[in-house]
Enzyme design. Structure first.
Site, PDB file in Angstrom:
ATOM      1  NE  ARG A  45      -0.376   1.667   3.577  1.00 43.68           N
ATOM      2  CZ  ARG A  45       0.780   2.338   3.690  1.00 43.68           C
ATOM      3  NH1 ARG A  45       1.935   1.720   3.889  1.00 43.68           N
ATOM      4  NH2 ARG A  45       0.794   3.652   3.588  1.00 43.68           N
ATOM      5  CB  ALA A  47       0.373   6.778  -3.994  1.00 40.03           C
ATOM      6  CG  ASP A 234      -3.200   7.985  -1.833  1.00 38.35           C
ATOM      7  OD1 ASP A 234      -3.021   8.430  -0.682  1.00 38.35           O
ATOM      8  OD2 ASP A 234      -2.969   6.809  -2.152  1.00 38.35           O
TER       9      ASP A 234
HETATM   10  O1  MRU Z   1      -4.682   3.300   2.088  1.00 40.89           O
HETATM   11  P1  MRU Z   1      -3.195   3.505   2.023  1.00 40.89           P
HETATM   12  O2  MRU Z   1      -2.479   2.997   3.231  1.00 40.89           O
HETATM   13  O3  MRU Z   1      -2.607   2.990   0.729  1.00 40.89           O
HETATM   14  O4  MRU Z   1      -3.025   5.089   2.013  1.00 40.89           O
HETATM   15  C1  MRU Z   1      -1.747   5.639   1.839  1.00 40.89           C
HETATM   16  C2  MRU Z   1      -1.697   7.108   1.937  1.00 40.89           C
HETATM   17  O5  MRU Z   1      -2.693   7.792   2.064  1.00 40.89           O
HETATM   18  C3  MRU Z   1      -0.354   7.752   1.771  1.00 40.89           C
HETATM   19  O6  MRU Z   1      -0.277   8.957   2.494  1.00 40.89           O
HETATM   20  C4  MRU Z   1      -0.083   8.053   0.285  1.00 40.89           C
HETATM   21  O7  MRU Z   1      -0.354   6.932  -0.499  1.00 40.89           O
HETATM   22  C5  MRU Z   1       1.324   8.483   0.062  1.00 40.89           C
HETATM   23  S1  MRU Z   1       2.480   7.173   0.363  1.00 40.89           S
HETATM   24  C6  MRU Z   1       4.030   7.829   0.063  1.00 40.89           C
END
Ligand code: MRU
Length: 342
Positions: A45, A47, A234
């Protein structure tokens, strides 16, 4: 350095983030469908990490193809299937598009060279992310005064990226530069990426941190002594509106109220120039059970319903700057974003 995904002799090794911090279990995946499932259930997980995993998954899709037609069919099937795994993080679609361009560039080449050409592109996406993150870390650290305390949400570290981190990469860089005193981590309901994953990463490196419930963030900023809020992204729209983990918007509002700089930290691959404003960013809604039974333990009467958006949108007007590998972008983002992407 923590790298959540790595390619090993025709397989994708992936650290199952759903089990951290209790267990460090590496999954060995050989089929793109397994990678799509790992993305869906958040075993991988964040982005950038999702994009990198999808790029390697497209290599898996053709690794054992029999003939050109079979390879073409499998690649297209995998590209469609992976794009359906999660809707918000644009890095997923960005990485798939890059792999599709490499696939097209290989047209007419002998089939036995194509998987390795695709693998080289996936490795480039991975390596560029780590390189970019380190530059982001430097730009971000320079913005922080000596002896800084910061507040962050979700996990944006090595686990969420190719291996260094965005907002948490800034924390790493600031710590190395002697600028950081304390990282405050929102626990990040409902899946606790802050307390499970950020804390796990920082503890390994001896970086001081303190975990707070998400609802305590307002009190912390009101008390004073926090020099910046650092969050990941994201998807960033063309006007700077930013989708990130649910709760980020609340932090943006409270930071503005208390005049604490609010920085979005992300590689330029998180900018979606096809989307003008935050209202057009698709927001993932996840299962009710994540809220009603955190960590699998019921926390609401049976029959309760939940609303569980995984992300929210922080409007550009609340964002002091967007820290990218190409520099620090300031408002108006309608001007600074196209200049950075040019
Ligand atoms: O649901 P997730 O854990 O994938 O959410 C991740 C986030 O919101 C992060 O802040 C984002 O993806 C940036 S990761 C460098």
């Amino acid at each position: 350095m923590i790298q959540p995904v790595s390619w090993l002799e025709g397989t994708l090794e992936l650290l199952d983030q759903t089990l951290l911090p209790q267990r460090e279990l590496w999954l060995t995946l050989t089929r793109w469908e397994e990678v799509a499932e790992a993305i869906r259930r958040l075993a991988v997980r964040g982005a950038p990490a999702i994009g990198i995993a999808a790029a390697y998954a497209l290599v898996l899709a053709v690794w054992t193809a029999e003939g050109e037609e079979d390879a073409g069919r499998k690649f297209a099937e995998a590209a469609t299937g992976l794009a359906e795994a999660r809707p918000t993080a644009v890095n997923l679609f960005w990485a798939i598009r890059r792999m599709e361009r490499e696939w097209s560039a290989q047209a007419g080449q002998p089939l036995d060279t194509i998987p390795n050409a695709l693998l080289a592109e996936a490795r480039r996406i991975h390596a560029e992310d780590i390189e970019g993150n380190k530059r982001i870390g430097g730009h971000g650290s320079d913005l922080l005064p000596m002896g800084s305390s910061i507040l962050t949400i979700c996990n944006t570290g090595g686990l969420a990226t190719g291996g260094y981190g965005t907002a948490l990469g800034v924390v790493r860089a600031a710590w190395s530069a002697g600028r950081l005193e304390m990282a405050y981590l929102c626990e990040t309901r409902p899946l606790l990426q802050g307390s499970r994953l950020n804390a796990w990463e920082l503890m390994k490196e001896g970086i001081p941190f303190r975990i707070l419930v998400d609802g305590a963030a307002g009190a912390l900023l009101a008390r004073g002594g926090v020099h910046a809020v650092l969050v990941g992204a994201d998807r960033i729209a063309g006007n700077g509106d930013t989708a990130n983990k649910i709760g980020t918007y609340t932090l943006g509002c409270v930071a503005a109220r208390h005049e604490v700089p609010f920085y979005v930290v992300a590689p330029v691959s998180t900018i979606d120039r096809e989307i003008e404003g935050g209202a057009d960013i698709p927001i993932e809604e996840r299962a009710h059970e994540e809220v009603l039974a955190p960590l699998g333990r019921p926390a609401a009467p049976e029959g309760s319903e939940a609303w569980n958006p995984a992300f929210d949108v922080t409007p550009a007007e609340l964002i002091s700057a967007i820290i990218t590998e190409r520099g620090v972008l300031r408002p108006p983002y309608e001007r600074s974003i196209p200049a950075a992407l040019a």
